[in-house]
Design an enzyme around this catalytic site. Sequence first.
Site, PDB file in Angstrom:
ATOM      1  N   GLY A 149       5.029   5.149   4.073  1.00 16.75           N
ATOM      2  CA  GLY A 149       5.833   4.196   4.848  1.00 16.75           C
ATOM      3  C   GLY A 149       7.219   4.082   4.247  1.00 16.75           C
ATOM      4  N   ARG A 150       7.773   2.871   4.321  1.00 19.70           N
ATOM      5  CA  ARG A 150       9.138   2.675   3.812  1.00 19.70           C
ATOM      6  C   ARG A 150       9.230   3.011   2.331  1.00 19.70           C
ATOM      7  NH1 ARG A 150       8.899  -2.090   7.742  1.00 19.70           N
ATOM      8  NH2 ARG A 150       7.041  -2.431   6.499  1.00 19.70           N
ATOM      9  N   ILE A 151       8.330   2.437   1.535  1.00 23.09           N
ATOM     10  CA  ILE A 151       8.392   2.672   0.083  1.00 23.09           C
ATOM     11  C   ILE A 151       7.982   4.109  -0.228  1.00 23.09           C
ATOM     12  CG2 ILE A 151       7.333   2.027  -2.131  1.00 23.09           C
ATOM     13  CD1 ILE A 151       7.304  -0.890  -1.077  1.00 23.09           C
ATOM     14  N   SER A 172      -1.202   8.607   9.932  1.00 26.66           N
ATOM     15  CA  SER A 172      -0.511   9.531  10.842  1.00 26.66           C
ATOM     16  C   SER A 172       0.451  10.439  10.086  1.00 26.66           C
ATOM     17  CB  SER A 172       0.279   8.725  11.892  1.00 26.66           C
ATOM     18  OG  SER A 172       1.215   7.893  11.241  1.00 26.66           O
ATOM     19  N   ILE A 225       1.457   0.908  -7.271  1.00 28.89           N
ATOM     20  CA  ILE A 225       2.437  -0.161  -7.054  1.00 28.89           C
ATOM     21  C   ILE A 225       2.148  -0.822  -5.694  1.00 28.89           C
ATOM     22  CG2 ILE A 225       4.318   0.613  -8.551  1.00 28.89           C
ATOM     23  CD1 ILE A 225       4.412   1.412  -4.860  1.00 28.89           C
ATOM     24  N   ARG A 227      -1.363  -2.547  -4.096  1.00 23.54           N
ATOM     25  CA  ARG A 227      -2.108  -3.783  -4.339  1.00 23.54           C
ATOM     26  C   ARG A 227      -3.367  -3.443  -5.130  1.00 23.54           C
ATOM     27  NH1 ARG A 227       1.811  -6.311  -3.227  1.00 23.54           N
ATOM     28  NH2 ARG A 227       2.100  -7.847  -1.562  1.00 23.54           N
ATOM     29  N   ASP A 251       0.815  -1.698 -11.674  1.00 22.90           N
ATOM     30  CA  ASP A 251       1.649  -2.902 -11.546  1.00 22.90           C
ATOM     31  C   ASP A 251       0.865  -4.027 -10.887  1.00 22.90           C
ATOM     32  OD1 ASP A 251       4.113  -4.392 -11.672  1.00 22.90           O
ATOM     33  OD2 ASP A 251       4.336  -4.060  -9.508  1.00 22.90           O
ATOM     34  N   GLU A 256      -5.134 -11.102 -10.367  1.00 21.43           N
ATOM     35  CA  GLU A 256      -3.835 -11.452 -10.961  1.00 21.43           C
ATOM     36  C   GLU A 256      -3.765 -12.975 -11.082  1.00 21.43           C
ATOM     37  OE1 GLU A 256      -0.690  -9.674  -8.654  1.00 21.43           O
ATOM     38  OE2 GLU A 256      -1.612  -7.711  -8.751  1.00 21.43           O
ATOM     39  N   HIS A 274       2.883  -7.143 -11.973  1.00 19.22           N
ATOM     40  CA  HIS A 274       3.291  -7.212 -10.560  1.00 19.22           C
ATOM     41  C   HIS A 274       4.790  -7.524 -10.442  1.00 19.22           C
ATOM     42  CE1 HIS A 274       1.804  -8.146  -6.234  1.00 19.22           C
ATOM     43  NE2 HIS A 274       3.002  -7.588  -6.234  1.00 19.22           N
TER      44      HIS A 274
HETATM   45  P1  NAP Z   1       4.996   0.156   5.201  1.00 15.54           P
HETATM   46  O1  NAP Z   1       6.358   0.621   5.542  1.00 15.54           O
HETATM   47  O2  NAP Z   1       4.231  -0.620   6.187  1.00 15.54           O
HETATM   48  O3  NAP Z   1       4.173   1.457   4.754  1.00 15.54           O
HETATM   49  C1  NAP Z   1       2.803   1.439   4.542  1.00 15.54           C
HETATM   50  C2  NAP Z   1       2.285   2.836   4.788  1.00 15.54           C
HETATM   51  O4  NAP Z   1       0.891   2.842   4.465  1.00 15.54           O
HETATM   52  C3  NAP Z   1       2.434   3.306   6.236  1.00 15.54           C
HETATM   53  O5  NAP Z   1       3.027   4.577   6.256  1.00 15.54           O
HETATM   54  C4  NAP Z   1       1.004   3.366   6.745  1.00 15.54           C
HETATM   55  O6  NAP Z   1       0.771   4.464   7.604  1.00 15.54           O
HETATM   56  C5  NAP Z   1       0.241   3.608   5.449  1.00 15.54           C
HETATM   57  N1  NAP Z   1      -1.165   3.245   5.571  1.00 15.54           N
HETATM   58  C6  NAP Z   1      -1.732   2.287   6.342  1.00 15.54           C
HETATM   59  N2  NAP Z   1      -3.062   2.320   6.202  1.00 15.54           N
HETATM   60  C7  NAP Z   1      -3.338   3.335   5.356  1.00 15.54           C
HETATM   61  C8  NAP Z   1      -4.533   3.900   4.862  1.00 15.54           C
HETATM   62  N3  NAP Z   1      -5.736   3.416   5.214  1.00 15.54           N
HETATM   63  N4  NAP Z   1      -4.446   4.942   4.010  1.00 15.54           N
HETATM   64  C9  NAP Z   1      -3.252   5.448   3.650  1.00 15.54           C
HETATM   65  N5  NAP Z   1      -2.087   4.967   4.096  1.00 15.54           N
HETATM   66  C10 NAP Z   1      -2.133   3.921   4.942  1.00 15.54           C
HETATM   67  O7  NAP Z   1       5.023  -0.739   3.888  1.00 15.54           O
HETATM   68  P2  NAP Z   1       5.976  -0.597   2.623  1.00 15.54           P
HETATM   69  O8  NAP Z   1       7.179  -1.424   2.824  1.00 15.54           O
HETATM   70  O9  NAP Z   1       6.159   0.841   2.307  1.00 15.54           O
HETATM   71  O10 NAP Z   1       5.065  -1.296   1.524  1.00 15.54           O
HETATM   72  C11 NAP Z   1       3.806  -0.759   1.181  1.00 15.54           C
HETATM   73  C12 NAP Z   1       3.009  -1.723   0.324  1.00 15.54           C
HETATM   74  O11 NAP Z   1       3.543  -1.776  -0.993  1.00 15.54           O
HETATM   75  C13 NAP Z   1       3.041  -3.189   0.790  1.00 15.54           C
HETATM   76  O12 NAP Z   1       2.102  -3.452   1.812  1.00 15.54           O
HETATM   77  C14 NAP Z   1       2.742  -3.955  -0.481  1.00 15.54           C
HETATM   78  O13 NAP Z   1       1.374  -4.270  -0.584  1.00 15.54           O
HETATM   79  C15 NAP Z   1       3.131  -2.989  -1.592  1.00 15.54           C
HETATM   80  N6  NAP Z   1       4.247  -3.533  -2.380  1.00 15.54           N
HETATM   81  C16 NAP Z   1       4.060  -3.816  -3.701  1.00 15.54           C
HETATM   82  C17 NAP Z   1       5.102  -4.327  -4.445  1.00 15.54           C
HETATM   83  C18 NAP Z   1       4.943  -4.628  -5.914  1.00 15.54           C
HETATM   84  O14 NAP Z   1       5.567  -5.558  -6.402  1.00 15.54           O
HETATM   85  N7  NAP Z   1       4.170  -3.862  -6.648  1.00 15.54           N
HETATM   86  C19 NAP Z   1       6.328  -4.592  -3.846  1.00 15.54           C
HETATM   87  C20 NAP Z   1       6.493  -4.283  -2.499  1.00 15.54           C
HETATM   88  C21 NAP Z   1       5.445  -3.752  -1.777  1.00 15.54           C
HETATM   89  P3  NAP Z   1       1.364   4.557   9.107  1.00 15.54           P
HETATM   90  O15 NAP Z   1       2.834   4.720   8.945  1.00 15.54           O
HETATM   91  O16 NAP Z   1       0.704   5.763   9.668  1.00 15.54           O
HETATM   92  O17 NAP Z   1       0.984   3.258   9.755  1.00 15.54           O
END
Ligand code: NAP
Length: 309
Positions: A149-151, A172, A225, A227, A251, A256, A274
């Site tokens: 996804g974005r990250i 996807s 990084i 959850r 992280d 937690e 975290h």
């Molecule tokens: P995002 O843009 O929604 O990206 C999430 C990605 O995960 C999407 O590409 C999605 O696929 C994919 N996904 C969904 N279900 C999945 C599965 N069962 N198996 C594999 N991949 C799957 O979110 P983001 O902004 O990148 O953030 C991702 C996560 O990072 C957050 O939800 C958060 O929990 C975590 N995070 C942690 C920290 C920290 O402090 N450590 C900080 C920020 C975020 P599709 O594109 O196909 O839907």
Amino acid sequence: MIPVNSVLQVGQFPEVMQMVIDQRITPAHLTDLRAEIPAGSFESILIRSNTQLPIELLEKLPQIKMVATCGVGYDNLPIAYLKQKGIKASNTPGVLNDAVCELAIGMMFGLLRRIPQAHEFVKSKAWSKGLFTVTTTLAGKRIGIVGMGRIGQDLAKRLEPFKVEIAYTGPSAKTLPYTYLPNIKDLAQVSDVLFLACPASPATEKLINAEILEALGPQSYLVNIARGSVVDEAALLVALQQKKIAGAALDVFENEPNPDESFLNLDNVLLTPHIGSATSETRQLMTNLAIDNLEAFYNQQPLLTEVQN
Ligand code: NAP
């Protein structure tokens, strides 16, 4: 314009975030969830992703129509309940990518080059008695990303210059110059470093289990990084203790802020509390975006970053 005492701020916010909040709005505070709810006619809640929003609290506040969480992950919110009650929710995607990717890459190098151990080696004067161990080079390795996804995408872009091959998995395939492997076990098998960047959800609960760790193998590393819930921690601890994988940088944890104490006794881990988004620049951006969403709600405008579930 957000009316005074219309926003209930739930949970503790770091000083840098509180300063932004206090510059822009005047919320009431419920710092300790066990405390009495302050008086006010609250229509919205401002919260952070480290604080779970209990349904019991929402039931005591039936006039709430909007919840703004600071964080991209919204697993702290009872989404099904919010949907059922018609309560809108917003998160803060995008603005934290830089900080999270920087930490993820820093942790990866810390793990591969054993930077915390090297630092201790110099500090403890062990250097005068012998040489520090040789470690692992990243160049030439294969990177796996779970959740492109974005990250995940920002992470891949940042990793490209390090002379690595990149593959990913997720629901996807994307139009990206990286190999898509629909099966996570296949990805683990070909990865030297496996990054987790997917959301916490029922579909990702304990996605990284004993079988996936076995597939990752004794020369490979895990960087989480995302959850804590994405990893079966009991299986990870066994894999780390028995050297079924080379190491893990974590992280986030199931429990937690009190992660399983067994992690603390391992030498093949790098643990952080975290702090993916915990830079002052990013935390300010997140807080501003959360308040922008609240403003949009009070101005009866579409939310900027509404949670779409
Ligand atoms: P995002 O843009 O929604 O990206 C999430 C990605 O995960 C999407 O590409 C999605 O696929 C994919 N996904 C969904 N279900 C999945 C599965 N069962 N198996 C594999 N991949 C799957 O979110 P983001 O902004 O990148 O953030 C991702 C996560 O990072 C957050 O939800 C958060 O929990 C975590 N995070 C942690 C920290 C920290 O402090 N450590 C900080 C920020 C975020 P599709 O594109 O196909 O839907």
